[in-house]
Write an enzyme that holds these catalytic residues in place. Sequence first.
Site, PDB file in Angstrom:
ATOM      1  N   CYS A   6       0.931  -1.343  -0.044  1.00 39.49           N
ATOM      2  CA  CYS A   6      -0.012  -0.049  -0.067  1.00 39.49           C
ATOM      3  C   CYS A   6       0.980   1.167   0.087  1.00 39.49           C
ATOM      4  O   CYS A   6       2.090   1.066   0.160  1.00 39.49           O
ATOM      5  CB  CYS A   6      -1.011  -0.145   1.346  1.00 39.49           C
ATOM      6  SG  CYS A   6      -2.268   1.017   0.900  1.00 39.49           S
TER       7      CYS A   6
ATOM      8  N   ARG B  17     -11.151   7.095   3.685  1.00 40.15           N
ATOM      9  CA  ARG B  17     -10.753   6.165   2.606  1.00 40.15           C
ATOM     10  C   ARG B  17     -12.121   5.455   2.132  1.00 40.15           C
ATOM     11  O   ARG B  17     -12.032   4.586   1.505  1.00 40.15           O
ATOM     12  CB  ARG B  17     -10.129   5.042   3.300  1.00 40.15           C
ATOM     13  CG  ARG B  17      -8.757   5.249   3.937  1.00 40.15           C
ATOM     14  CD  ARG B  17      -7.855   4.352   4.011  1.00 40.15           C
ATOM     15  NE  ARG B  17      -6.656   4.499   4.966  1.00 40.15           N
ATOM     16  CZ  ARG B  17      -5.676   5.437   4.932  1.00 40.15           C
ATOM     17  NH1 ARG B  17      -5.737   6.063   3.883  1.00 40.15           N
ATOM     18  NH2 ARG B  17      -4.871   5.367   5.720  1.00 40.15           N
TER      19      ARG B  17
ATOM     20  N   CYS C  21      -4.063   5.829   0.219  1.00 38.86           N
ATOM     21  CA  CYS C  21      -3.786   4.560  -0.334  1.00 38.86           C
ATOM     22  C   CYS C  21      -3.056   4.368  -1.596  1.00 38.86           C
ATOM     23  O   CYS C  21      -2.731   3.606  -2.090  1.00 38.86           O
ATOM     24  CB  CYS C  21      -4.627   3.332  -0.001  1.00 38.86           C
ATOM     25  SG  CYS C  21      -4.955   3.426   1.840  1.00 38.86           S
TER      26      CYS C  21
ATOM     27  N   LYS D  18     -12.129  -5.608   2.246  1.00 34.43           N
ATOM     28  CA  LYS D  18     -11.711  -4.348   2.992  1.00 34.43           C
ATOM     29  C   LYS D  18     -12.616  -3.429   3.403  1.00 34.43           C
ATOM     30  O   LYS D  18     -12.837  -2.630   2.628  1.00 34.43           O
ATOM     31  CB  LYS D  18     -10.146  -4.159   2.687  1.00 34.43           C
ATOM     32  CG  LYS D  18      -9.740  -3.200   3.743  1.00 34.43           C
ATOM     33  CD  LYS D  18      -8.281  -2.863   3.563  1.00 34.43           C
ATOM     34  CE  LYS D  18      -7.639  -1.760   4.509  1.00 34.43           C
ATOM     35  NZ  LYS D  18      -6.433  -1.366   3.916  1.00 34.43           N
TER      36      LYS D  18
ATOM     37  N   LYS E 172     -11.514  -8.334   6.294  1.00 33.87           N
ATOM     38  CA  LYS E 172     -10.950  -7.238   7.191  1.00 33.87           C
ATOM     39  C   LYS E 172     -11.756  -6.354   7.688  1.00 33.87           C
ATOM     40  O   LYS E 172     -12.405  -5.580   6.555  1.00 33.87           O
ATOM     41  CB  LYS E 172      -9.653  -6.645   6.603  1.00 33.87           C
ATOM     42  CG  LYS E 172      -9.061  -5.818   7.528  1.00 33.87           C
ATOM     43  CD  LYS E 172      -7.877  -5.195   6.912  1.00 33.87           C
ATOM     44  CE  LYS E 172      -7.207  -4.023   7.690  1.00 33.87           C
ATOM     45  NZ  LYS E 172      -6.283  -3.293   7.017  1.00 33.87           N
TER      46      LYS E 172
ATOM     47  N   ARG F 193      -3.316   3.304  12.308  1.00 32.53           N
ATOM     48  CA  ARG F 193      -3.069   4.041  11.715  1.00 32.53           C
ATOM     49  C   ARG F 193      -2.046   5.138  12.448  1.00 32.53           C
ATOM     50  O   ARG F 193      -1.130   5.983  12.032  1.00 32.53           O
ATOM     51  CB  ARG F 193      -4.128   4.956  11.239  1.00 32.53           C
ATOM     52  CG  ARG F 193      -4.947   4.316  10.178  1.00 32.53           C
ATOM     53  CD  ARG F 193      -6.250   5.024   9.776  1.00 32.53           C
ATOM     54  NE  ARG F 193      -6.945   4.224   8.821  1.00 32.53           N
ATOM     55  CZ  ARG F 193      -8.006   4.564   8.214  1.00 32.53           C
ATOM     56  NH1 ARG F 193      -8.849   5.619   8.457  1.00 32.53           N
ATOM     57  NH2 ARG F 193      -8.491   3.664   7.405  1.00 32.53           N
TER      58      ARG F 193
ATOM     59  N   TYR G 123      -2.688  -9.659  16.099  1.00 35.02           N
ATOM     60  CA  TYR G 123      -1.698  -9.083  17.253  1.00 35.02           C
ATOM     61  C   TYR G 123      -1.436  -9.876  18.455  1.00 35.02           C
ATOM     62  O   TYR G 123      -0.536  -9.693  19.445  1.00 35.02           O
ATOM     63  CB  TYR G 123      -1.930  -7.640  17.591  1.00 35.02           C
ATOM     64  CG  TYR G 123      -1.961  -6.593  16.202  1.00 35.02           C
ATOM     65  CD1 TYR G 123      -0.832  -6.237  15.568  1.00 35.02           C
ATOM     66  CD2 TYR G 123      -3.289  -6.365  15.934  1.00 35.02           C
ATOM     67  CE1 TYR G 123      -0.916  -5.480  14.342  1.00 35.02           C
ATOM     68  CE2 TYR G 123      -3.431  -5.539  14.717  1.00 35.02           C
ATOM     69  CZ  TYR G 123      -2.283  -5.191  13.949  1.00 35.02           C
ATOM     70  OH  TYR G 123      -2.627  -4.384  12.902  1.00 35.02           O
TER      71      TYR G 123
HETATM   72  C1  PBG Z   1      -3.091  -0.090   5.033  1.00 36.21           C
HETATM   73  C2  PBG Z   1      -3.767  -1.029   6.107  1.00 36.21           C
HETATM   74  C3  PBG Z   1      -4.496  -0.368   7.200  1.00 36.21           C
HETATM   75  C4  PBG Z   1      -4.377  -1.839   7.702  1.00 36.21           C
HETATM   76  C5  PBG Z   1      -3.684  -2.728   7.277  1.00 36.21           C
HETATM   77  N1  PBG Z   1      -3.153  -2.150   6.245  1.00 36.21           N
HETATM   78  C6  PBG Z   1      -5.072   0.556   7.573  1.00 36.21           C
HETATM   79  C7  PBG Z   1      -5.940   1.574   6.517  1.00 36.21           C
HETATM   80  O1  PBG Z   1      -6.485   0.853   5.759  1.00 36.21           O
HETATM   81  O2  PBG Z   1      -6.049   2.285   7.092  1.00 36.21           O
HETATM   82  C8  PBG Z   1      -5.259  -1.874   9.165  1.00 36.21           C
HETATM   83  C9  PBG Z   1      -4.620  -3.066  10.109  1.00 36.21           C
HETATM   84  C10 PBG Z   1      -5.202  -2.914  11.669  1.00 36.21           C
HETATM   85  O3  PBG Z   1      -6.086  -1.755  11.723  1.00 36.21           O
HETATM   86  O4  PBG Z   1      -4.773  -3.528  12.272  1.00 36.21           O
HETATM   87  N2  PBG Z   1      -3.747   0.203   3.928  1.00 36.21           N
HETATM   88 ZN    ZN Z   2      -3.244   2.076   2.754  1.00 31.08          ZN
END
Ligand code: PBG
Ligand code: ZN
Length: 321
Positions: A116, A214, A126, A192, A245, A202, A309
């Site tokens: 990304c 987003r 992104c 997502k 996700k 973030r 995590y």
């Molecule tokens: C980047 C990305 C994000 C996450 C994983 N890759 C954040 C977003 O889309 O803003 C989120 C992971 C998490 O919250 O643990 N695009």
């Molecule tokens: Zn991103």
Amino acid sequence: MKRFRRLRMQDELRNSIKENHLLKSDLITPIFVIEGENIKNATDAMPDLYRYSLDRLEEELTELRDRGLFKILLFGVPDHKDARGTMAYAAEGIVQTAIKQIKAFDARFYIITDICLCQYTDHGHCGILDDLGEVVNDESAKLMAAIALSHVHAGADMVAPSDMMDGRIAAIRERLDAEGFTYIPILSYSLKYCSNYYGPFRAIADSKPQFGSRDHYQMDYHNSRQALEIANEDLAQGADLIMVKPAMLYLDIVKTIRQSISAPVVVYNVSGEYALLLKGIEQGLVNEAIVYETMIGFKRAGADLIITYFSKWLVDKNLVS
Ligand code: PBG
Ligand code: ZN
């Protein structure tokens, strides 16, 4: 009346007829690498989740290896950000350097990289922007292919695009194939959602959008009907594994996908989910087995792999086989 309790009354029987189990090999652990020296720091929302500079990364790798956790999802936090996120696809960027270092430390680590631009752009989106501040699709998708190629060149085992541009899977697959990397699988962040549960991430990844949200590219959480169509489109473009996700509130999506596709399904138990569970446990509101129950929920819904995590924590608490 049927007596369902007959199967529940004795541990020996009950324990031997469980339909779902949690294994170490189900787990993928996110790792954050940051530029600079002698850094091991965390953020308020996730006080036990560290960003490591490369000179200290082996501390984390050792902890993972000692616990038998070898699948990692790598994120970079660069120093330099610009409009086109150039450090995301630089040969000597933070992630590219980390990949080489991890493989040199222990080649058993299976490295999946997040693809990304949001950590690398000064605007935090992104993809790259047009004059009106809208994220441009096709050109951004091409940059994802450039990022993926640079990671694979460095030694990444799998790439996971999280940008949500249309056509990115095909762009990445074509580019990797053209360079001879036909055996590198693509894990698509297909489903997502534009979620409030990404807040803590973030902060730790320093990837907050500087304006807007987003919602022009991530999915709308009011919806589920498009999920299968999106997964199928990604598979048609060349995705090998499909991700949902966040995870906890999105098990309806996991189940729908699981029942209709044959590809492996991966859930991402995201930062906000982690932070809430951990704070609840720390404050004594719920007991720690809640995390195991959560993971089993993912498996029951149909997840093959879980990005979380909690992986080291689960091993330390003996909650995983
Ligand atoms: C980047 C990305 C994000 C996450 C994983 N890759 C954040 C977003 O889309 O803003 C989120 C992971 C998490 O919250 O643990 N695009
Ligand atoms: Zn991103």
